[in-house]
Design a protein around this motif. Structure first.
Motif, PDB file in Angstrom:
ATOM      1  N   SER A  34      -1.850  85.466  25.666  1.00 27.50           N
ATOM      2  CA  SER A  34      -1.217  85.664  24.363  1.00 27.50           C
ATOM      3  C   SER A  34      -0.625  87.065  24.299  1.00 27.50           C
ATOM      4  O   SER A  34      -1.002  87.943  25.077  1.00 27.50           O
ATOM      5  CB  SER A  34      -2.232  85.468  23.230  1.00 27.50           C
ATOM      6  OG  SER A  34      -3.330  86.360  23.391  1.00 27.50           O
ATOM      7  N   GLU A  52       1.871  90.050  21.611  1.00 25.50           N
ATOM      8  CA  GLU A  52       2.549  90.408  20.370  1.00 25.50           C
ATOM      9  C   GLU A  52       3.135  91.813  20.507  1.00 25.50           C
ATOM     10  O   GLU A  52       2.744  92.590  21.376  1.00 25.50           O
ATOM     11  CB  GLU A  52       1.598  90.352  19.176  1.00 25.50           C
ATOM     12  CG  GLU A  52       0.492  91.401  19.205  1.00 25.50           C
ATOM     13  CD  GLU A  52      -0.230  91.536  17.874  1.00 25.50           C
ATOM     14  OE1 GLU A  52       0.384  91.229  16.831  1.00 25.50           O
ATOM     15  OE2 GLU A  52      -1.405  91.962  17.872  1.00 25.50           O
ATOM     16  N   GLU A 103       6.846  82.715  17.611  1.00 27.95           N
ATOM     17  CA  GLU A 103       5.643  81.956  17.228  1.00 27.95           C
ATOM     18  C   GLU A 103       4.384  82.424  17.934  1.00 27.95           C
ATOM     19  O   GLU A 103       3.305  81.830  17.788  1.00 27.95           O
ATOM     20  CB  GLU A 103       5.866  80.469  17.526  1.00 27.95           C
ATOM     21  CG  GLU A 103       5.750  80.057  18.987  1.00 27.95           C
ATOM     22  CD  GLU A 103       7.019  80.257  19.798  1.00 27.95           C
ATOM     23  OE1 GLU A 103       7.163  79.630  20.864  1.00 27.95           O
ATOM     24  OE2 GLU A 103       7.882  81.054  19.364  1.00 27.95           O
ATOM     25  N   ARG A 125       2.060  84.700  17.710  1.00 23.48           N
ATOM     26  CA  ARG A 125       0.793  85.103  17.091  1.00 23.48           C
ATOM     27  C   ARG A 125      -0.061  83.922  16.621  1.00 23.48           C
ATOM     28  O   ARG A 125      -1.285  84.030  16.570  1.00 23.48           O
ATOM     29  CB  ARG A 125       1.050  86.050  15.909  1.00 23.48           C
ATOM     30  CG  ARG A 125       1.539  87.433  16.309  1.00 23.48           C
ATOM     31  CD  ARG A 125       1.567  88.371  15.104  1.00 23.48           C
ATOM     32  NE  ARG A 125       1.931  89.718  15.500  1.00 23.48           N
ATOM     33  CZ  ARG A 125       3.144  90.250  15.301  1.00 23.48           C
ATOM     34  NH1 ARG A 125       4.081  89.549  14.693  1.00 23.48           N
ATOM     35  NH2 ARG A 125       3.394  91.487  15.700  1.00 23.48           N
ATOM     36  N   ARG A 126       0.576  82.826  16.260  1.00 24.24           N
ATOM     37  CA  ARG A 126      -0.190  81.721  15.671  1.00 24.24           C
ATOM     38  C   ARG A 126      -0.056  80.417  16.469  1.00 24.24           C
ATOM     39  O   ARG A 126      -0.179  79.333  15.922  1.00 24.24           O
ATOM     40  CB  ARG A 126       0.218  81.512  14.209  1.00 24.24           C
ATOM     41  CG  ARG A 126      -0.261  82.636  13.306  1.00 24.24           C
ATOM     42  CD  ARG A 126       0.224  82.500  11.878  1.00 24.24           C
ATOM     43  NE  ARG A 126      -0.221  81.268  11.238  1.00 24.24           N
ATOM     44  CZ  ARG A 126       0.089  80.940   9.982  1.00 24.24           C
ATOM     45  NH1 ARG A 126       0.834  81.752   9.246  1.00 24.24           N
ATOM     46  NH2 ARG A 126      -0.333  79.797   9.451  1.00 24.24           N
ATOM     47  N   THR A 127       0.174  80.559  17.757  1.00 31.66           N
ATOM     48  CA  THR A 127       0.196  79.396  18.646  1.00 31.66           C
ATOM     49  C   THR A 127      -0.995  79.466  19.582  1.00 31.66           C
ATOM     50  O   THR A 127      -1.144  80.436  20.327  1.00 31.66           O
ATOM     51  CB  THR A 127       1.503  79.350  19.461  1.00 31.66           C
ATOM     52  OG1 THR A 127       2.621  79.266  18.574  1.00 31.66           O
ATOM     53  CG2 THR A 127       1.514  78.144  20.391  1.00 31.66           C
ATOM     54  N   GLY A 149       6.143  81.016   8.094  1.00 30.27           N
ATOM     55  CA  GLY A 149       5.411  82.019   7.347  1.00 30.27           C
ATOM     56  C   GLY A 149       5.703  81.955   5.857  1.00 30.27           C
ATOM     57  O   GLY A 149       6.731  81.442   5.416  1.00 30.27           O
ATOM     58  N   GLY A 182       2.600  87.847  11.383  1.00 26.54           N
ATOM     59  CA  GLY A 182       1.964  86.560  11.609  1.00 26.54           C
ATOM     60  C   GLY A 182       2.148  85.585  10.469  1.00 26.54           C
ATOM     61  O   GLY A 182       1.747  84.424  10.570  1.00 26.54           O
ATOM     62  N   ASN A 183       2.791  86.049   9.381  1.00 25.41           N
ATOM     63  CA  ASN A 183       2.996  85.180   8.222  1.00 25.41           C
ATOM     64  C   ASN A 183       4.319  85.503   7.536  1.00 25.41           C
ATOM     65  O   ASN A 183       4.440  85.431   6.312  1.00 25.41           O
ATOM     66  CB  ASN A 183       1.827  85.333   7.233  1.00 25.41           C
ATOM     67  CG  ASN A 183       1.854  84.282   6.140  1.00 25.41           C
ATOM     68  OD1 ASN A 183       2.239  83.142   6.365  1.00 25.41           O
ATOM     69  ND2 ASN A 183       1.459  84.670   4.938  1.00 25.41           N
ATOM     70  N   GLY A 225       4.400  80.080  14.349  1.00 22.80           N
ATOM     71  CA  GLY A 225       3.465  79.354  15.196  1.00 22.80           C
ATOM     72  C   GLY A 225       4.001  77.963  15.482  1.00 22.80           C
ATOM     73  O   GLY A 225       4.951  77.502  14.847  1.00 22.80           O
ATOM     74  N   SER A 254       2.337  73.975  16.347  1.00 25.76           N
ATOM     75  CA  SER A 254       1.126  73.169  16.501  1.00 25.76           C
ATOM     76  C   SER A 254       1.028  72.689  17.947  1.00 25.76           C
ATOM     77  O   SER A 254       2.039  72.500  18.631  1.00 25.76           O
ATOM     78  CB  SER A 254       1.138  71.987  15.539  1.00 25.76           C
ATOM     79  OG  SER A 254       2.153  71.057  15.876  1.00 25.76           O
TER      80      SER A 254
END
Length: 419
Positions: free
Chosen positions: A79, A81, A140, A142-144, A358, A364-365, A372, A374
């Motif tokens: 991961s 960022e 995406e 940060r949230r994948t 986000g 991250g949002n 992110g 799914s």
């Protein structure tokens, strides 16, 4: 100034070392309880070389000989960022992370120029010349989820796979070693006239009319990677002032030491919705080919059309040379993406991956951005299999309420060969 810079470097080093130690201790203890003492998950955190940005500026550079865990290992997660010098996460509305990718290679141990003297080690396919990376994401990131479930992992560092290098040149006598090259494409959108337009690399916002060789761009090329090249600048509001700043890609690698009795290797496939597949024909000596464009444009559905029906769909038919069990799958889309899905023969769903948008300002949002995607983790109790030679269909859907340039519809797939 020099004292402050030195102090910042010391703080950065301390934070990284502390974070790495904490992660290693926590992950190892939890893994040992779940998987037994033979498979301890270790975690290491690294920083890319310094990335200097100012409002509007684009960076798209390659960095060779990147830090990576050594030895014969199985990667469990990768991961990354964008962060500043003190380790703070940088939101997408300030610095847009178009993509980061990590590629693998072998190079002579004492080569003076690894850029010119290395052999690329690509993933399992399918594109002929593009998308060779082992790891990679974009906005995406940060949230994948990227964790590979037990007992699977991506095998790297196998000494029996590395060439011995028995050549006559002095460069070859010392043997080879495995290396990694990192590509980071980021856009500083602080003060941008059209922030989202900058992230889609619309050529008019970058004042770019020629390609890298100086030849005029095609008349129907409105935006994409060809217009947000390294060193270009997106238009910034007149009078806007923003300081230069030093950023880094902070990446985290989770792994276990290789144990062939406990780890099952997976093959990496990266599929592309723009893939033009030409089937092979042995009788005529024709080899199969996959011409991947990687990016494409979405035209607006125009005025007077029901917005609910404004959906642009890009489809590709493909086939894998080897089959196996799906261990992990995830799509990659840009802003405007609705869904990307992979289907097997007969329309059976292999994986459906949705973008996560986000709803705030924090990293991250970020509102309006894909933060992110799914993922699909098929249950061992209900495995999802792909047969060798099976015709698959990849679908990438985008909203066409307005036009989009340089979008992507990729699919990252990990397969374990069925026992």
């Amino acid at each position: 100034m020099q004292q402050r810079m030195a102090m910042a470097d010391q703080i950065k080093s301390f934070l990284l070392k502390s974070l790495s130690l904490i992660l290693v201790v926590v992950v190892e203890s939890s893994s040992e309880a779940a998987a037994g003492p033979s498979l301890k998950v270790k975690t290491e955190v690294f920083l890319s070389p310094k990335i200097v940005l100012e409002p509007g500026l684009v960076t798209n550079k390659e960095y060779y000989q990147m830090d990576f865990p050594g030895g014969h290992i199985a990667v469990k997660s990768f991961s990354a960022e964008i962060v500043d010098e003190t380790g703070n996460s940088i939101p997408l509305h300030q610095t847009y992370l178009h993509h980061w990718i990590l590629r693998r290679y072998y190079a002579p141990k004492n080569t003076p120029d690894v850029r010119k003297n290395h052999t690329a080690i690509n993933n399992s396919g399918l594109c002929d010349v593009r998308l060779p990376q082992y790891f990679g994401l974009g906005a995406e990131t940060r949230r994948t989820a990227t964790y590979i479930p037990d007992p699977y992992g991506i095998e790297v560092g196998n000494p029996s796979h590395i060439p011995e290098g028995k050549g006559v040149s002095m460069l070859w006598l010392g043997g080879y070693e495995e290396g990694w090259v990192l590509n980071v494409h980021a856009i500083d959108t602080r003060g941008a006239v059209d922030r989202m337009g900058c992230t889609e690399c619309w050529c008019n916002l970058y004042n770019v009319t020629t390609d890298q060789s100086g030849e005029p761009l095609p008349s129907d090329y409105y935006g994409g990677l060809g217009c947000c090249r390294d060193g270009t600048k997106c238009n910034v509001r007149q009078g806007f002032q923003g300081e230069k700043r030093n950023l880094y890609l902070r990446y985290t690698v989770m792994y276990v030491d290789w144990d062939s009795t406990a780890v099952v290797p997976v093959n990496i496939y990266i599929l592309d919705a723009t893939d033009v597949w030409t089937k092979g024909d042995e009788s005529r000596g024709v080899k199969p080919s996959h011409n991947c464009l990687v990016e494409y444009d979405v035209e607006s559905c125009g005025a007077g059309v029901d917005k609910n029906g404004c959906v642009h769909s890009k489809n590709a038919s493909i086939s894998l040379p080897r089959g196996g069990d799906v261990i992990y799958a995830v799509g990659h889309q840009h802003t405007g993406g609705i869904v990307t899905a992979l289907y097997g023969e007969g329309g059976r769903v292999i994986c459906t991956s949705y973008p996560i948008y986000g709803k705030g300002d924090e990293a991250g949002n970020e509102t309006g951005y894909v933060v992110g995607m799914s993922t699909c983790y098929p249950s061992p109790a209900r495995p999802v299999k792909i047969s060798a030679g099976e015709t698959l269909t990849l679908v990438s859907n985008y909203s066409s309420v307005k036009s989009h340039a340089g979008v992507m519809g990729l699919f990252y797939l990990l397969l374990a060969e069925s026992s």
